[in-house]
Design an enzyme around this catalytic site. Structure first.
Site, PDB file in Angstrom:
ATOM      1  N   ASP A 231     -49.173  94.189  81.882  1.00 39.40           N
ATOM      2  CA  ASP A 231     -48.714  95.590  81.861  1.00 39.40           C
ATOM      3  C   ASP A 231     -47.937  96.147  80.093  1.00 39.40           C
ATOM      4  OD1 ASP A 231     -46.779  97.417  82.811  1.00 39.40           O
ATOM      5  OD2 ASP A 231     -45.376  96.166  83.808  1.00 39.40           O
ATOM      6  N   ASP A 292     -44.010 102.934  88.660  1.00 39.26           N
ATOM      7  CA  ASP A 292     -43.382 101.273  89.744  1.00 39.26           C
ATOM      8  C   ASP A 292     -42.635 102.246  91.068  1.00 39.26           C
ATOM      9  OD1 ASP A 292     -43.948  99.796  88.057  1.00 39.26           O
ATOM     10  OD2 ASP A 292     -41.601  98.934  88.029  1.00 39.26           O
TER      11      ASP A 292
END
Length: 528
Positions: A231, A292
């Site tokens: 990430d 997200d």
């Protein structure tokens, strides 16, 4: 007619295409490659990335051909089966413990959920950058946890942010020279992690490269993790002073990813997240293609990049063409929990998330606490498992900022049909009419079935109207040609309505003495 501009090499420079109006309101189309102040000696040359300019009458064909060409040139990794799994992040966040992971794995086994990976997300490490230092108050040991996951019949996955270093980390304390710095010598902040600045690590630094090899080699070969979610990849490509000033931002990010790939091996699944897309092609197996997801529909603050169901789904729809050509798309986790203190999503919003993730055909990861979820909600997760693989086309992509007409062609040995998603992104109830011609279907009569309402809507020839299309609701329809003989119309076990769970159709007997239609079902897991 349509015009497409796109770069088909993405290893060396960050590139972009800009469309703007000049002072005379004339359109300017500019292709830019960023050389990042790389210097040349006398006689040396620097080449830009390769640009394709194409024209045609079908924008979808141009987009498909471009993605395929980009994938071929960049040697995109070709995985055909999107993985499934459970991820600890979207319920527990940083408070997840080893016990939480094991509890959810027990529910997966008890409910016979056909999930492959158990992904331990952020929270196991003592600090960003200290990936081998485990928070013993929450996790007894990451190697032992991986072994427990394997013993239960699943594959262990793990989250890292490999190009970040927290100011309170042992990594930064021992190696402050490993981070990217500004012109004044200050460490550059890549992002704020739960309120704390996080510096960007410099992948051009030889010692950082060796640290990446050792760290990811340990997690893969000693701890035993088989899926890596990496990430905040953009942090390695910050504009600033780095160890090697002759390495562009794109080259730095790609170098770091190449080392990670070498360390974990070719057979290990690598999921990119928060990544510059171009430099990642050919190295990652799957890519998070949007921000997200969240238990709120609209973002609480900020812009299109902030966590929200609406923001995540927007990208899942509009970046459909990348799936299968550049990598497997990851639309982010599916959240099917009930609206309560833990979620603000109403039923229609949850069904829209389920519909779009199912129609996209990419990865399916559950993000709920399965040990506390109602069994009636688990049925929604089951209805997108396994992933179909094929992806829906947003037929009005070039007409609306938020495409609302999604079409997924389904073809099997026993029939073919169209699964159509009609999305109402608005905050109010509306009436939606679709012309069958807009679905690019031949003229004729078609059966229509409303999947979520479990309602047969009859046959149509020209158009179909949904009179009360509720806010944030996706009406999921099966549209199938009318036949002159009896046949199976639909199945409610999967959103494709027969695309993955109906393995065969046959007839027993004769027309004179009576015939019986036999439907063969084959689907992993347990489902009613």
């Amino acid at each position: 007619r349509c015009l497409l501009l796109g770069f088909i090499t993405t290893k060396e420079q960050r590139a972009e295409v800009r469309l703007s109006l000049d002072d005379d309101e004339r359109e300017r189309l500019v292709a830019v490659c960023h050389a990042d102040s790389v210097t040349l000696k006398p006689g040396e040359r620097l080449f830009s990335e390769r640009l394709v300019v194409a024209q045609g009458e079908d924008p979808f064909r141009l987009l498909k051909d471009y993605a395929q060409r980009l994938g071929q040139v960049m040697k995109a990794r070709q995985r055909t089966s999107p993985p499934t799994g459970w991820c600890s992040w979207y319920y527990f966040f940083r408070e997840a413990t080893g016990a939480d992971v094991l509890d959810n794995m027990a529910v997966i086994e008890k409910e016979a959920l056909p999930l492959e990976y158990i992904v331990v997300d952020d929270g196991y490490q003592t600090a960003i950058g200290d990936w081998l230092s485990v928070d013993e108050g929450k996790f007894a040991g990451m190697k032992g946890l991986a072994q427990a996951i394997v013993r239960a019949g699943y594959k262990p996955g793990i989250w890292t942010a490999p190009f970040g270093a927290s100011p309170d980390s042992q990594l930064y304390a021992e190696h402050p020279d490993w981070v990217i710095r500004g012109e004044g010598g200050q460490p550059l902040v890549a992002w704020q992690h739960w309120g704390m600045d996080t510096y960007g690590l410099d992948p051009s630094h030889p010692e950082v490269q060796e640290w990446l090899r050792e760290t990811f080699g340990t997690i893969r070969h000693e701890w035993g993790y088989e899926l890596f979610k990496v990430d905040f990849i953009f942090a390695g490509g910050l504009a600033g002073r780095r160890y090697n000033p002759q390495m562009t931002r794109a080259q730095a990010v790609r170098k770091g990813l190449e080392i990670i790939r070498q360390a974990i091996g070719e057979d290990t699944f690598l999921l990119g997240c928060g990544a510059p897309l171009g430099p990642s092609i050919g190295l990652v197996d799957a890519m998070r293609i949007g921000p997200d997801v969240a238990v709120n529909w609209h973002p609480f603050w900020g812009d299109l990049s902030f966590p929200a169901a609406e923001n995540a789904l927007r990208n899942a729809v509009t970046r459909y063409f990348m799936h299968g050509a550049l990598w497997l798309n990851d639309p982010d986790c599916l959240l099917v929990r009930t609206r309560d203190d833990e979620s603000n999503l109403v039923l229609n919003e949850m069904r829209t998330m389920t519909s779009i993730i199912g129609l996209c055909g990419g990865m399916v990861l559950s993000g709920d606490d399965l040990s506390s979820i109602r069994r009636g909600r688990l049925k929604y997760l089951k209805q997108v498992l396994p992933p179909y693989g094929g992806t829906a086309i947003p037929l009005d992509l070039f007409e609306r900022e938020m495409p609302r007409l999604l079409a997924l062609p389904v073809e099997t040995d026993w029939g073919q049909w169209l699964v159509v998603g009609l999305v109402n992104w608005a905050d109010r109830t509306t009436e939606t009419t679709i012309e069958l011609a807009d679905l690019e279907l031949p003229k004729g009569r078609y059966h229509v079935y409303n999947y979520w309402r479990r309602r047969y809507l009859g046959t149509v020839e020209d158009r179909l109207t949904i009179k009360r299309h509720q806010p944030h609701e996706t009406v999921l329809l099966l549209v199938k040609p009318v036949s002159d003989r009896p046949e199976l119309l639909t199945s409610t076990f999967h959103v494709t309505q027969g695309g993955v769970e109906v393995s065969g159709i046959g007839w027993h007997g004769t027309w004179e003495k009576g015939r019986t239609l036999v439907v063969e079902l084959e689907k992993a897991g347990r489902q009613r």
